[in-house]
Design a protein around this motif. Structure first.
Motif, PDB file in Angstrom:
ATOM      1  N   ARG A  57      81.910  38.464  12.573  1.00  0.00           N
ATOM      2  CA  ARG A  57      83.101  38.143  12.003  1.00  0.00           C
ATOM      3  C   ARG A  57      83.723  36.947  12.890  1.00  0.00           C
ATOM      4  O   ARG A  57      84.518  36.138  12.337  1.00  0.00           O
ATOM      5  CB  ARG A  57      84.319  39.239  11.967  1.00  0.00           C
ATOM      6  N   SER A  58      83.212  36.736  14.089  1.00  0.00           N
ATOM      7  CA  SER A  58      83.664  35.338  14.728  1.00  0.00           C
ATOM      8  C   SER A  58      83.357  34.336  13.821  1.00  0.00           C
ATOM      9  O   SER A  58      82.249  33.937  13.820  1.00  0.00           O
ATOM     10  CB  SER A  58      83.100  35.409  16.311  1.00  0.00           C
ATOM     11  N   ARG A  59      84.290  33.212  13.909  1.00  0.00           N
ATOM     12  CA  ARG A  59      84.116  32.018  13.274  1.00  0.00           C
ATOM     13  C   ARG A  59      83.143  31.065  14.071  1.00  0.00           C
ATOM     14  O   ARG A  59      83.298  31.034  15.235  1.00  0.00           O
ATOM     15  CB  ARG A  59      85.284  31.275  13.117  1.00  0.00           C
ATOM     16  N   GLY A  60      82.112  30.650  13.550  1.00  0.00           N
ATOM     17  CA  GLY A  60      81.045  29.820  14.261  1.00  0.00           C
ATOM     18  C   GLY A  60      79.887  30.523  14.727  1.00  0.00           C
ATOM     19  O   GLY A  60      79.031  29.779  15.302  1.00  0.00           O
ATOM     20  N   ARG A 114      76.507  32.330  13.932  1.00  0.00           N
ATOM     21  CA  ARG A 114      75.584  32.469  12.716  1.00  0.00           C
ATOM     22  C   ARG A 114      74.466  33.651  12.700  1.00  0.00           C
ATOM     23  O   ARG A 114      74.226  34.521  11.815  1.00  0.00           O
ATOM     24  CB  ARG A 114      74.370  31.279  12.717  1.00  0.00           C
ATOM     25  N   ASP A 130      77.132  27.674  15.599  1.00  0.00           N
ATOM     26  CA  ASP A 130      77.071  26.391  14.794  1.00  0.00           C
ATOM     27  C   ASP A 130      77.155  25.207  15.662  1.00  0.00           C
ATOM     28  O   ASP A 130      76.854  24.158  15.146  1.00  0.00           O
ATOM     29  CB  ASP A 130      78.049  26.523  13.630  1.00  0.00           C
ATOM     30  N   SER A 189      82.231  24.732  17.333  1.00  0.00           N
ATOM     31  CA  SER A 189      83.562  25.068  18.162  1.00  0.00           C
ATOM     32  C   SER A 189      83.215  25.294  19.749  1.00  0.00           C
ATOM     33  O   SER A 189      82.190  25.335  19.977  1.00  0.00           O
ATOM     34  CB  SER A 189      83.503  26.704  17.643  1.00  0.00           C
ATOM     35  N   LEU A 204      84.723  30.684  21.888  1.00  0.00           N
ATOM     36  CA  LEU A 204      84.214  31.310  20.858  1.00  0.00           C
ATOM     37  C   LEU A 204      83.463  32.686  21.529  1.00  0.00           C
ATOM     38  O   LEU A 204      83.858  33.841  21.168  1.00  0.00           O
ATOM     39  CB  LEU A 204      83.033  30.755  20.512  1.00  0.00           C
TER      40      LEU A 204
END
Length: 179
Positions: free
Chosen positions: A103-106, A108, A130, A133, A138
């Protein structure tokens, strides 16, 4: 280190048994003629005894390895409540960590591993990001969210959450079309 030595011993043991089996088959089928005098017979007898003792000792070692119980290896976490016992498999905890970390943004690609130690759970996360960030930010957010969610949902204390960033996602290379 002990597992590497045991694997090497198992390899030597298997190779020895294979060679002895082939020799026994060749000798019993008469494909290899054997002529022994007293001196050769005595040397052969000593060699056979030494090989037999070594193979017997290796057999005892492998028998011990096959029947021993792994004391330090846990497949689940046990908790006692006032109503009874609760067992949560490590696979369940790993999947929970995976779900939260993804769920963490960035992030993959995520892989998780959980170990039980005296002070609680030790969670190891391997991720591919990705690259857009801040990696320290992160990973810190991922550590905190995994730590808090696992403790809240399972009630098991989490001693540490380690994050290993394995790589950055490579953007696909687009070939331009020239007409």
């Amino acid at each position: 280190m002990a597992k590497i030595i045991d694997r090497l011993l198992l390899f030597i043991y298997s190779l020895s048994i294979g060679i002895l089996s082939v020799l026994a088959i060749l000798l019993l089928s008469g494909k290899v003629p054997v002529e022994l005098n007293d001196r050769n017979e005595q040397n052969l007898y000593i060699t056979i005894v030494i090989v037999a003792v070594i193979l017997f000792l290796l057999s005892i070692r492998f028998f011990y390895l096959s029947v021993r119980s792994e004391r330090g290896h846990h497949h689940s976490v046990h908790q006692r409540t006032e109503f009874g016992d609760i067992q949560i498999s490590l696979e369940t905890v790993e999947n929970m960590c995976l779900k939260v970390a993804e769920r963490s943004r960035g992030v993959r690609d995520v892989k998780t591993r959980v170990r039980v130690i005296e002070s609680g759970l030790e969670i190891m996360i391997r991720a591919i990001v990705d690259g857009e960030s801040s990696i320290p930010e992160l990973t810190e957010n991922m550590q905190k969210s995994v730590h808090d969610q696992v403790e809240e949902i399972t009630g098991i204390p989490v001693s540490s959450v380690s994050v290993f960033i394995a790589n950055i996602v490579q953007s696909p290379a687009f070939k331009s079309r020239v007409e």
